[in-house]
Design a protein around this motif. Structure first.
Motif, PDB file in Angstrom:
ATOM      1  N   ARG A 296       5.236   5.942  12.127  1.00  0.00           N
ATOM      2  CA  ARG A 296       6.462   5.500  11.450  1.00  0.00           C
ATOM      3  C   ARG A 296       7.477   4.947  12.442  1.00  0.00           C
ATOM      4  O   ARG A 296       8.135   3.945  12.204  1.00  0.00           O
ATOM      5  CB  ARG A 296       7.085   6.655  10.664  1.00  0.00           C
ATOM      6  CG  ARG A 296       6.308   7.015   9.407  1.00  0.00           C
ATOM      7  CD  ARG A 296       6.998   8.132   8.630  1.00  0.00           C
ATOM      8  NE  ARG A 296       6.449   8.266   7.291  1.00  0.00           N
ATOM      9  CZ  ARG A 296       5.345   8.957   6.995  1.00  0.00           C
ATOM     10  NH1 ARG A 296       4.676   9.580   7.937  1.00  0.00           N
ATOM     11  NH2 ARG A 296       4.919   9.020   5.735  1.00  0.00           N
ATOM     12  N   HIS A 344      12.092   2.325   6.721  1.00  0.00           N
ATOM     13  CA  HIS A 344      10.947   2.082   5.858  1.00  0.00           C
ATOM     14  C   HIS A 344      11.309   1.302   4.610  1.00  0.00           C
ATOM     15  O   HIS A 344      10.457   0.773   3.934  1.00  0.00           O
ATOM     16  CB  HIS A 344      10.209   3.376   5.520  1.00  0.00           C
ATOM     17  CG  HIS A 344      11.078   4.483   5.056  1.00  0.00           C
ATOM     18  ND1 HIS A 344      11.337   5.573   5.836  1.00  0.00           N
ATOM     19  CD2 HIS A 344      11.732   4.663   3.913  1.00  0.00           C
ATOM     20  CE1 HIS A 344      12.124   6.395   5.165  1.00  0.00           C
ATOM     21  NE2 HIS A 344      12.375   5.867   4.003  1.00  0.00           N
ATOM     22  N   ASN A 345      12.573   1.267   4.267  1.00  0.00           N
ATOM     23  CA  ASN A 345      12.940   0.442   3.130  1.00  0.00           C
ATOM     24  C   ASN A 345      13.580  -0.861   3.585  1.00  0.00           C
ATOM     25  O   ASN A 345      14.321  -1.497   2.842  1.00  0.00           O
ATOM     26  CB  ASN A 345      13.881   1.209   2.204  1.00  0.00           C
ATOM     27  CG  ASN A 345      13.122   2.297   1.497  1.00  0.00           C
ATOM     28  OD1 ASN A 345      11.944   2.130   1.187  1.00  0.00           O
ATOM     29  ND2 ASN A 345      13.774   3.411   1.269  1.00  0.00           N
ATOM     30  N   PRO A 388       5.684   2.906  -6.138  1.00  0.00           N
ATOM     31  CA  PRO A 388       6.264   3.096  -4.813  1.00  0.00           C
ATOM     32  C   PRO A 388       5.210   2.864  -3.738  1.00  0.00           C
ATOM     33  O   PRO A 388       4.052   3.235  -3.916  1.00  0.00           O
ATOM     34  CB  PRO A 388       6.688   4.567  -4.801  1.00  0.00           C
ATOM     35  CG  PRO A 388       6.620   5.034  -6.195  1.00  0.00           C
ATOM     36  CD  PRO A 388       5.760   4.102  -6.970  1.00  0.00           C
ATOM     37  N   PHE A 389       5.636   2.233  -2.676  1.00  0.00           N
ATOM     38  CA  PHE A 389       4.722   1.947  -1.574  1.00  0.00           C
ATOM     39  C   PHE A 389       5.464   2.280  -0.286  1.00  0.00           C
ATOM     40  O   PHE A 389       6.584   1.808  -0.082  1.00  0.00           O
ATOM     41  CB  PHE A 389       4.331   0.460  -1.620  1.00  0.00           C
ATOM     42  CG  PHE A 389       3.291   0.093  -0.610  1.00  0.00           C
ATOM     43  CD1 PHE A 389       1.979   0.521  -0.770  1.00  0.00           C
ATOM     44  CD2 PHE A 389       3.610  -0.666   0.502  1.00  0.00           C
ATOM     45  CE1 PHE A 389       1.004   0.193   0.164  1.00  0.00           C
ATOM     46  CE2 PHE A 389       2.641  -1.001   1.439  1.00  0.00           C
ATOM     47  CZ  PHE A 389       1.334  -0.570   1.264  1.00  0.00           C
ATOM     48  N   PRO A 392       5.871   2.164   5.905  1.00  0.00           N
ATOM     49  CA  PRO A 392       4.840   1.990   6.945  1.00  0.00           C
ATOM     50  C   PRO A 392       3.499   1.567   6.359  1.00  0.00           C
ATOM     51  O   PRO A 392       2.521   1.407   7.116  1.00  0.00           O
ATOM     52  CB  PRO A 392       4.720   3.383   7.581  1.00  0.00           C
ATOM     53  CG  PRO A 392       5.859   4.179   7.058  1.00  0.00           C
ATOM     54  CD  PRO A 392       6.293   3.576   5.780  1.00  0.00           C
ATOM     55  N   ARG A 397      -1.992   5.624   5.488  1.00  0.00           N
ATOM     56  CA  ARG A 397      -3.129   5.918   4.603  1.00  0.00           C
ATOM     57  C   ARG A 397      -4.459   5.746   5.351  1.00  0.00           C
ATOM     58  O   ARG A 397      -5.516   5.819   4.759  1.00  0.00           O
ATOM     59  CB  ARG A 397      -3.087   5.010   3.372  1.00  0.00           C
ATOM     60  CG  ARG A 397      -1.891   5.340   2.497  1.00  0.00           C
ATOM     61  CD  ARG A 397      -1.755   4.445   1.297  1.00  0.00           C
ATOM     62  NE  ARG A 397      -0.578   4.849   0.539  1.00  0.00           N
ATOM     63  CZ  ARG A 397      -0.096   4.174  -0.491  1.00  0.00           C
ATOM     64  NH1 ARG A 397      -0.711   3.069  -0.898  1.00  0.00           N
ATOM     65  NH2 ARG A 397       0.966   4.607  -1.119  1.00  0.00           N
ATOM     66  N   GLN A 432       1.598   7.043  -9.318  1.00  0.00           N
ATOM     67  CA  GLN A 432       1.261   6.429  -8.024  1.00  0.00           C
ATOM     68  C   GLN A 432      -0.227   6.640  -7.785  1.00  0.00           C
ATOM     69  O   GLN A 432      -0.751   7.727  -8.056  1.00  0.00           O
ATOM     70  CB  GLN A 432       2.090   7.059  -6.889  1.00  0.00           C
ATOM     71  CG  GLN A 432       2.096   6.215  -5.634  1.00  0.00           C
ATOM     72  CD  GLN A 432       3.062   6.727  -4.563  1.00  0.00           C
ATOM     73  OE1 GLN A 432       3.736   7.740  -4.736  1.00  0.00           O
ATOM     74  NE2 GLN A 432       3.135   6.020  -3.453  1.00  0.00           N
ATOM     75  N   LYS A 503       1.532  18.515  -5.479  1.00  0.00           N
ATOM     76  CA  LYS A 503       2.637  18.604  -4.502  1.00  0.00           C
ATOM     77  C   LYS A 503       3.705  19.525  -5.063  1.00  0.00           C
ATOM     78  O   LYS A 503       4.223  19.189  -6.129  1.00  0.00           O
ATOM     79  CB  LYS A 503       3.212  17.221  -4.252  1.00  0.00           C
ATOM     80  CG  LYS A 503       4.463  17.246  -3.362  1.00  0.00           C
ATOM     81  CD  LYS A 503       5.080  15.893  -3.185  1.00  0.00           C
ATOM     82  CE  LYS A 503       6.357  16.001  -2.360  1.00  0.00           C
ATOM     83  NZ  LYS A 503       6.996  14.716  -2.130  1.00  0.00           N
ATOM     84  N   THR A 507       1.505  16.860   0.187  1.00  0.00           N
ATOM     85  CA  THR A 507       2.410  15.753  -0.111  1.00  0.00           C
ATOM     86  C   THR A 507       1.604  14.702  -0.871  1.00  0.00           C
ATOM     87  O   THR A 507       0.386  14.828  -1.007  1.00  0.00           O
ATOM     88  CB  THR A 507       2.978  15.141   1.178  1.00  0.00           C
ATOM     89  OG1 THR A 507       1.896  14.887   2.056  1.00  0.00           O
ATOM     90  CG2 THR A 507       3.980  16.063   1.833  1.00  0.00           C
ATOM     91  N   GLU A 509       1.390  11.319  -0.060  1.00  0.00           N
ATOM     92  CA  GLU A 509       0.656  10.594   0.977  1.00  0.00           C
ATOM     93  C   GLU A 509      -0.138  11.598   1.810  1.00  0.00           C
ATOM     94  O   GLU A 509       0.188  12.778   1.840  1.00  0.00           O
ATOM     95  CB  GLU A 509       1.629   9.831   1.896  1.00  0.00           C
ATOM     96  CG  GLU A 509       2.516   8.825   1.191  1.00  0.00           C
ATOM     97  CD  GLU A 509       1.767   7.596   0.704  1.00  0.00           C
ATOM     98  OE1 GLU A 509       0.617   7.377   1.147  1.00  0.00           O
ATOM     99  OE2 GLU A 509       2.330   6.859  -0.127  1.00  0.00           O
TER     100      GLU A 509
HETATM  101  P1  XMP Z   1       5.258  12.358   0.037  1.00  0.00           P
HETATM  102  O1  XMP Z   1       4.020  11.937   0.781  1.00  0.00           O
HETATM  103  O2  XMP Z   1       6.364  12.779   0.941  1.00  0.00           O
HETATM  104  O3  XMP Z   1       5.748  11.031  -0.702  1.00  0.00           O
HETATM  105  O4  XMP Z   1       4.970  13.366  -1.037  1.00  0.00           O
HETATM  106  C1  XMP Z   1       6.778  10.984  -1.647  1.00  0.00           C
HETATM  107  C2  XMP Z   1       7.026   9.514  -1.958  1.00  0.00           C
HETATM  108  O5  XMP Z   1       7.562   8.861  -0.805  1.00  0.00           O
HETATM  109  C3  XMP Z   1       6.720   7.818  -0.372  1.00  0.00           C
HETATM  110  N1  XMP Z   1       6.693   7.861   1.092  1.00  0.00           N
HETATM  111  C4  XMP Z   1       7.344   6.998   1.872  1.00  0.00           C
HETATM  112  N2  XMP Z   1       8.111   5.936   1.552  1.00  0.00           N
HETATM  113  N3  XMP Z   1       8.433   5.513   3.826  1.00  0.00           N
HETATM  114  C5  XMP Z   1       8.628   5.203   2.524  1.00  0.00           C
HETATM  115  O6  XMP Z   1       9.317   4.206   2.241  1.00  0.00           O
HETATM  116  C6  XMP Z   1       7.687   6.569   4.253  1.00  0.00           C
HETATM  117  O7  XMP Z   1       7.523   6.827   5.437  1.00  0.00           O
HETATM  118  C7  XMP Z   1       7.112   7.336   3.193  1.00  0.00           C
HETATM  119  N4  XMP Z   1       6.323   8.436   3.192  1.00  0.00           N
HETATM  120  C8  XMP Z   1       6.087   8.737   1.883  1.00  0.00           C
HETATM  121  C9  XMP Z   1       5.366   8.115  -0.994  1.00  0.00           C
HETATM  122  O8  XMP Z   1       4.597   6.927  -1.158  1.00  0.00           O
HETATM  123  C10 XMP Z   1       5.749   8.766  -2.304  1.00  0.00           C
HETATM  124  O9  XMP Z   1       6.077   7.804  -3.288  1.00  0.00           O
END
Ligand code: XMP
Length: 511
Positions: A296, A344-345, A388-389, A392, A397, A432, A503, A507, A509
């Motif tokens: 990241r 990341h955004n 949501p994507f 990174p 993945r 997702q 979750k 998590t 991801e």
């Molecule tokens: P997790 O894996 O934390 O994901 O359960 C929750 C939501 O957040 C997204 N996600 C990210 N979005 N940068 C982002 O913009 C990141 O580093 C990141 N890590 C997780 C994930 O796709 C899910 O929708």
């Protein structure tokens, strides 16, 4: 000035939901934290009604969130919800106590009496309760208008002063006809008509930017996500070729996604679309990185560096535009702080690039409103309703180190998963869904030969807020079809597994 409702935030979990419910009635609402909203702000804000939200505190404790009592003399109708109702009672001389064995949680039968709030609402009804304190004595001038078995003052009001309190939560769907109760407050009590339409907002914003920006140049980082995409089209309608959109292609998007984004923006909108091919730089800097947070960090830093370099080539740019939306601004509980989105955004950009200011055309809008504008401005469904994507991208993945080959394998498998799910018409479509390339080789047979190849994981989750999630119960037949297609069409993959963890503890991801 547009007529609006102030939602005064005392820290409860449904605060944004209340503001959204009001907007769903086509009335503009603002969510502001109690602790940085002064009585003068409220007086000058020209509000037609105020809603006090719930909150986790007890009004009778020291340092409990409160508000200047003069708010009740402004002549603006007030509705207090849960903590908000208790605060009204407490400040005006009633008594709030711990409910002891009378606390209520969950769906509760309620009996509504005569009140503008409950006009045209079924009298014997169900509401959602969540409280450990209750109003044991009403302030002078108030009458009770609803009761439950355990709560003698489930709703109360001072009709002359138009001050209302409800112990339950009309904003959540568990309260039957809760939306109508909020509607009665907004329309009958505050007298507000439908005046807020996001499409009008978009038109007005375009006119405003046309008039104020004139020939100024604006730079925007496009990620392909809905927020930056809508911000881009909105600004392009205002300033056309004075808008420069930089799309950093790091090679970690889904199959064909980068080309599609380029096509949409180049073919449909009048703006400067600059696609920067930085795939080699990103892959090079990531080549020996296997730790998720390090990935990241590298991607965030590379992004900023590439963006900075490209923007320098453009000469003097006056403003930086960002796709900040309302929840980004209010999440901190401090609506005066403009939260710059983290890397990341696509944001978190260095301030020293030398802009005269930042433009955030969507900062007053909720996500569903941004989507509505996107549709009205002709953005395709894949962008407007994109799941949501992570910023990174596929880097988190692909477990372990990243190579071009691994990216291609994952993109192909992921595309099959998406294609099959999206054409399946299952009624529990996950919120997702994606594939993950595990760092695990395994043995298989293809034809008559033993193979040794990659393992891919399918991850599909059902969730409302992405904070908690359940794995989606995809029908086995569909999983089988996806698995067959992946192993047939992506030659490197010999094994497909389905992730059945929710979750928490996992998590969404994998990294
Ligand atoms: P997790 O894996 O934390 O994901 O359960 C929750 C939501 O957040 C997204 N996600 C990210 N979005 N940068 C982002 O913009 C990141 O580093 C990141 N890590 C997780 C994930 O796709 C899910 O929708």
């Amino acid at each position: 000035m547009i007529k609006k409702i102030l939602v005064l935030d005392f820290g409860g979990q449904y605060n944004q939901l209340i503001a959204r419910r009001v907007r769903d009635l086509n009335v503009y609402s603002e969510l502001k934290s109690y602790n940085n909203t002064s009585i003068e702000d409220i007086e000058n804000g020209a509000y037609s009604g105020i809603i006090f939200t719930g909150g986790p505190h007890s009004v009778y404790k020291d340092n409990a969130p409160s508000i200047d009592k003069r708010i009740f003399d402004l002549g603006i109708p007030i509705l207090g919800i849960c903590y908000g109702a208790q605060l009204i009672a407490h400040l005006l001389g009633g008594v709030v106590e711990k409910a002891e064995d009378k606390s209520e949680y969950g769906n509760t039968e309620i009996n509504y009496g005569e009140s503008d709030l409950f006009d045209s609402i079924q009298k014997n009804n169900v509401c959602f309760m969540s409280h450990t304190d209750y109003v044991s004595k009403l302030p002078n001038g108030f009458i009770v208008t609803a009761k439950t078995k355990n709560c003698p003052h489930a709703a109360f009001e001072n009709r002359d002063k138009k001050i209302y309190g409800v112990q339950f939560h009309p904003e959540v769907t568990h309260t039957r006809e809760g939306k109508e109760i909020i509607g009665n407050f907004v329309r009958r009590v505050c007298g507000l008509e439908k005046t807020w339409f996001v499409e009008d907002f978009a038109k007005e914003s375009i006119e405003k930017y046309k008039a104020t920006l004139k020939d100024k140049k604006v730079l925007l980082a496009l990620s392909g996500g809905v927020d930056s995409a809508v911000a881009a089209v909105l600004l392009s309608k205002a300033i056309g070729k004075n808008l420069y959109c930089i799309f950093v292609d790091h090679g970690l998007l889904r199959k064909d996604e980068a080309d599609n984004i380029e096509k949409v923006f180049k073919n449909n909108y009048d703006l400067n679309f600059i696609r920067v091919n930085a795939v080699d730089k990103f892959l090079n800097d990531l080549h020996d990185v296997d730790e998720p947070e390090k990935k990241r960090k590298v991607i965030g830093e590379d992004f900023i560096r590439v963006f900075e370099e490209e923007s320098k080539k453009l000469g003097k740019i006056n403003y930086l535009a960002q796709g900040t939306i309302y929840p980004d601004v209010v999440e901190s509980g401090n609506d005066k702080a403009s939260t710059i989105k983290s890397h990341h955004n696509v944001g978190g950009l260095p301030e020293n690039i030398g802009f005269d200011g930042i433009i955030e055309p969507l900062r007053d809008l909720f996500k569903d409103e941004v989507r509505k504008i996107g549709v009205s401005l002709g953005l395709p469904k894949e962008i407007v309703y994109r799941q949501p994507f992570p910023g990174p991208g596929l880097a988190v993945r692909i477990i372990g180190c990243i190579t071009k080959e691994k990216i291609k394998i994952l993109q192909d498998a992921d595309a099959i998963l998406r294609e099959e799910l999206e054409s399946s018409n299952i009624d529990n479509m996950p919120n997702q869904y994606f594939a993950v390339l595990a760092d695990t080789k395994s043995v298989g047979v293809k034809g008559d030969a033993r193979t040794y190849g990659e393992t891919v994981v399918l991850r599909c989750v059902s969730t409302e807020d992405f904070m908690t999630a359940y794995f989606t119960r995809i029908p086995f037949d569909l999983l089988e079809k996806i698995s067959n297609r992946i192993t047939n069409e992506v030659k490197e993959i010999v094994r497909v597994v389905y992730d059945i963890t929710s979750k928490p503890p996992a998590t969404i991801e994998w990294e």
